[in-house]
Scaffold this motif. Structure first.
Motif, mmCIF file in Angstrom:
data_model
loop_
_atom_site.group_PDB
_atom_site.id
_atom_site.type_symbol
_atom_site.label_atom_id
_atom_site.label_comp_id
_atom_site.label_asym_id
_atom_site.label_seq_id
_atom_site.Cartn_x
_atom_site.Cartn_y
_atom_site.Cartn_z
ATOM 1 N N CYS A 168 17.034 6.844 58.464
ATOM 2 C CA CYS A 168 17.089 8.216 57.961
ATOM 3 C C CYS A 168 18.497 8.790 58.075
ATOM 4 O O CYS A 168 19.366 8.256 58.781
ATOM 5 N N TYR A 169 18.682 9.892 57.368
ATOM 6 C CA TYR A 169 19.923 10.670 57.466
ATOM 7 C C TYR A 169 19.581 12.107 57.127
ATOM 8 O O TYR A 169 18.838 12.375 56.179
ATOM 9 N N VAL A 170 20.091 13.052 57.905
ATOM 10 C CA VAL A 170 19.892 14.468 57.619
ATOM 11 C C VAL A 170 21.237 15.181 57.718
ATOM 12 O O VAL A 170 22.096 14.812 58.522
ATOM 13 N N LYS A 171 21.407 16.193 56.883
ATOM 14 C CA LYS A 171 22.645 16.975 56.898
ATOM 15 C C LYS A 171 22.319 18.423 56.570
ATOM 16 O O LYS A 171 21.815 18.731 55.491
ATOM 17 N N ALA A 172 22.595 19.318 57.527
ATOM 18 C CA ALA A 172 22.371 20.745 57.323
ATOM 19 C C ALA A 172 23.534 21.342 56.543
ATOM 20 O O ALA A 172 24.695 21.078 56.850
ATOM 21 N N VAL A 173 23.200 22.128 55.532
ATOM 22 C CA VAL A 173 24.219 22.776 54.698
ATOM 23 C C VAL A 173 23.811 24.232 54.495
ATOM 24 O O VAL A 173 22.635 24.585 54.590
ATOM 25 N N ARG A 174 24.793 25.045 54.192
ATOM 26 C CA ARG A 174 24.511 26.466 54.034
ATOM 27 C C ARG A 174 23.870 26.782 52.679
ATOM 28 O O ARG A 174 23.047 27.690 52.561
ATOM 29 N N THR A 175 24.242 26.045 51.638
ATOM 30 C CA THR A 175 23.734 26.316 50.295
ATOM 31 C C THR A 175 23.256 25.017 49.645
ATOM 32 O O THR A 175 23.431 23.934 50.195
ATOM 33 N N LYS A 176 22.710 25.145 48.423
ATOM 34 C CA LYS A 176 22.249 23.989 47.658
ATOM 35 C C LYS A 176 23.361 23.379 46.810
ATOM 36 O O LYS A 176 23.067 22.621 45.881
ATOM 37 N N SER A 177 24.593 23.673 47.103
ATOM 38 C CA SER A 177 25.704 23.189 46.302
ATOM 39 C C SER A 177 25.673 21.672 46.135
ATOM 40 O O SER A 177 25.412 20.929 47.092
ATOM 41 N N SER A 178 25.943 21.228 44.901
ATOM 42 C CA SER A 178 25.955 19.784 44.638
ATOM 43 C C SER A 178 27.056 19.075 45.406
ATOM 44 O O SER A 178 26.953 17.884 45.697
ATOM 45 N N VAL A 179 28.116 19.801 45.777
ATOM 46 C CA VAL A 179 29.205 19.198 46.552
ATOM 47 C C VAL A 179 28.678 18.682 47.888
ATOM 48 O O VAL A 179 28.963 17.558 48.308
ATOM 49 N N GLY A 180 27.873 19.496 48.569
ATOM 50 C CA GLY A 180 27.323 19.082 49.858
ATOM 51 C C GLY A 180 26.334 17.946 49.724
ATOM 52 O O GLY A 180 26.287 17.042 50.574
ATOM 53 N N ILE A 181 25.530 17.958 48.660
ATOM 54 C CA ILE A 181 24.530 16.906 48.472
ATOM 55 C C ILE A 181 25.210 15.578 48.164
ATOM 56 O O ILE A 181 24.837 14.523 48.708
ATOM 57 N N VAL A 182 26.236 15.605 47.299
ATOM 58 C CA VAL A 182 26.971 14.374 46.985
ATOM 59 C C VAL A 182 27.664 13.838 48.231
ATOM 60 O O VAL A 182 27.665 12.624 48.482
ATOM 61 N N ALA A 183 28.230 14.724 49.036
ATOM 62 C CA ALA A 183 28.887 14.285 50.275
ATOM 63 C C ALA A 183 27.892 13.650 51.239
ATOM 64 O O ALA A 183 28.209 12.662 51.919
ATOM 65 N N ALA A 184 26.662 14.201 51.310
ATOM 66 C CA ALA A 184 25.626 13.623 52.180
ATOM 67 C C ALA A 184 25.229 12.239 51.693
ATOM 68 O O ALA A 184 25.074 11.300 52.497
ATOM 69 N N LEU A 185 25.052 12.083 50.389
ATOM 70 C CA LEU A 185 24.740 10.764 49.826
ATOM 71 C C LEU A 185 25.850 9.768 50.138
ATOM 72 O O LEU A 185 25.587 8.625 50.548
ATOM 73 N N ALA A 186 27.090 10.192 49.950
ATOM 74 C CA ALA A 186 28.223 9.299 50.203
ATOM 75 C C ALA A 186 28.262 8.858 51.666
ATOM 76 O O ALA A 186 28.489 7.683 51.973
ATOM 77 N N ALA A 187 28.008 9.805 52.585
ATOM 78 C CA ALA A 187 28.028 9.470 54.017
ATOM 79 C C ALA A 187 26.914 8.484 54.360
ATOM 80 O O ALA A 187 27.116 7.539 55.138
ATOM 81 N N PHE A 188 25.724 8.700 53.795
ATOM 82 C CA PHE A 188 24.594 7.802 54.062
ATOM 83 C C PHE A 188 24.870 6.415 53.502
ATOM 84 O O PHE A 188 24.609 5.400 54.154
ATOM 85 N N TRP A 189 25.402 6.360 52.290
ATOM 86 C CA TRP A 189 25.657 5.070 51.643
ATOM 87 C C TRP A 189 26.867 4.356 52.217
ATOM 88 O O TRP A 189 26.963 3.141 52.122
ATOM 89 N N GLN A 190 27.784 5.083 52.803
ATOM 90 C CA GLN A 190 28.929 4.439 53.463
ATOM 91 C C GLN A 190 28.490 3.631 54.670
ATOM 92 O O GLN A 190 28.997 2.542 54.934
ATOM 93 N N LYS A 191 27.517 4.146 55.411
ATOM 94 C CA LYS A 191 27.083 3.486 56.643
ATOM 95 C C LYS A 191 25.936 2.511 56.418
ATOM 96 O O LYS A 191 25.913 1.424 57.019
ATOM 97 N N ASN A 192 24.988 2.863 55.554
ATOM 98 C CA ASN A 192 23.748 2.084 55.435
ATOM 99 C C ASN A 192 23.604 1.308 54.142
ATOM 100 O O ASN A 192 22.615 0.606 53.950
ATOM 101 N N GLY A 193 24.586 1.417 53.257
ATOM 102 C CA GLY A 193 24.514 0.672 52.017
ATOM 103 C C GLY A 193 23.810 1.437 50.912
ATOM 104 O O GLY A 193 23.086 2.410 51.161
#
Length: 389
Positions: A168-193
């Motif tokens: 799993c991976y979770v990331k708290a963000v202040r808004t629904k901005s696509s910038v934060g969601i893309v960054a969360a995906l990138a962080a998850f995929w950097q570590k777990n493939g």
């Protein structure tokens, strides 16, 4: 005629060569009932075969050893006090093994838990209707919120899970901005493939824009740029993302409700511990009770994300070109034969009534392919809107 008289009369008719179906119909009983009493008669024709027999087990259940029962209750209590831990029979078994205690069978643990009123009712699963299978290696994503921190305000949580390993991976963000969601995906995929597909609901933040429904937003573009196929589940069918929905419940109960956070920064620090604890401690029956970390150790080395395409430009937005790939929408077709996509619909062939289809938007060919059982069975032109994100 009481029950005993019915049984006696049924056997009398059977011995008189009357058909079993007719006998059962006469007494408004099933043939299984009749054959049961025929068997009882044949086993003891001279005895009181028509009487009910005790249904109590011939061998009484062995009582649980008092010391083992106390060990089970002790471990269960300690696991319940650990806010992020699982508390089921399998987790208790592993803990008994770790402490070099005699390991009780699962059914014994469940008996002790039930005896002391610590068991929970089983969850009811939503029924399925010939739902199509898409990709084997899939990540599911969901947006939880809004949630609130007292004195600090609103936040959302971007939750991701690998359905193969339950990492799993979770990331708290202040808004629904696509910038934060893309960054969360990138962080998850950097570590777990990276997976073959990213499955999500029809949240506007995931899709992009109601004004330009065919332009696709940064999340879809980022996935396509990495060779990952975006899949949008049917509208109002959250159970199709069942693994992430179950994880959201764990996240809610074992993390958000278990701790008090001073602010969003404090929550962001604590969520890292939650991720680590979940991936190293939570055991899933679907993967032979292995933890996500243990499953990852057995898996092939994944292809990890190594780029920086998720970084925002000077205007604070993520600009990702839309070059190719496919976007999938899974939809249930009702009697009106309408395939409903974001802000538009298409009329399908009669054969699709009351069934699921996979609507495949082909970016390169500007077409919408309707798939069923892996075959393209209908095609529409689908011009992609030239909007830069």
């Amino acid at each position: 005629m009481d029950d005993i008289q019915q049984r006696q009369e049924a056997i009398r008719l059977y011995l008189a060569k009357e058909k079993a179906a007719a006998i059962a119909h006469r007494f408004n009983k099933s043939r299984k009932w009749l054959y049961h009493w025929i068997s009882r008669y044949k086993n003891n024709p001279q005895g009181n075969w028509w009487e009910e027999q005790s249904r109590a087990p011939h061998t009484p259940c062995a009582s649980v050893d008092a010391a083992m029962e106390q060990n089970i209750l002790l471990i269960r209590t300690e696991l319940m006090q650990e806010k992020m831990a699982q508390i089921g029979a399998i987790s208790i078994q592993y803990e008994m093994q770790r402490r070099a205690m005699p390991v009780a069978p699962v059914w014994t643990i469940n008996r002790v838990i039930a005896k002391h009123g610590l068991n929970k009712p089983l969850e009811q699963k939503m029924p399925g209707k010939a739902y199509p299978e898409t990709f084997w290696h899939t990540h599911q994503m969901d947006l939880v919120g809004p949630r609130y921190i007292k004195g600090d305000g609103m936040f959302y949580s971007i939750n991701l899970i690998d359905i193969t390993t339950h990492t799993c991976y979770v990331k708290a963000v202040r808004t629904k901005s696509s910038v934060g969601i893309v960054a969360a995906l990138a962080a998850f995929w950097q570590k777990n493939g990276m997976p073959d597909a990213l499955q999500m609901d029809n949240e506007l933040a995931f899709r992009g824009s109601n004004r330009y429904p065919r332009s696709f937003g940064s999340i879809v573009r980022f996935a396509l740029s990495q060779g990952v196929t975006p899949i949008f589940i049917p509208v109002k069918e959250p159970w199709r993302n069942g693994i992430i929905e179950k994880f959201n419940d764990t996240y809610q109960k074992r993390f958000l409700r278990a701790y008090t956070f001073e602010n969003l920064n404090d929550l962001s620090v604590q969520e890292k511990a939650f991720i680590t604890f979940h991936n190293s401690h939570h055991r899933y029956s679907s993967q032979q009770h292995k933890t996500p970390d243990e499953m990852q150790a057995l898996a092939l080395k994944p292809i990890c994300y190594k780029g920086n395409i998720h970084l925002p430009n000077m205007d604070g937005k993520v600009h990702i070109p839309l070059r190719g790939g496919c976007v999938y929408y899974i939809r249930y077709i009702r009697s009106d034969l309408k395939l409903r996509l974001p802000n538009e619909c298409f009329i399908l062939h009669e054969r699709f009534k009351y069934s699921y289809v996979v609507a495949e938007v082909n970016i390169e060919n500007h077409c919408l392919n309707i798939r069923q059982n892996y075959e393209i069975v209908q095609t529409f032109p689908y011009t992609i809107t030239a909007i830069d994100w």
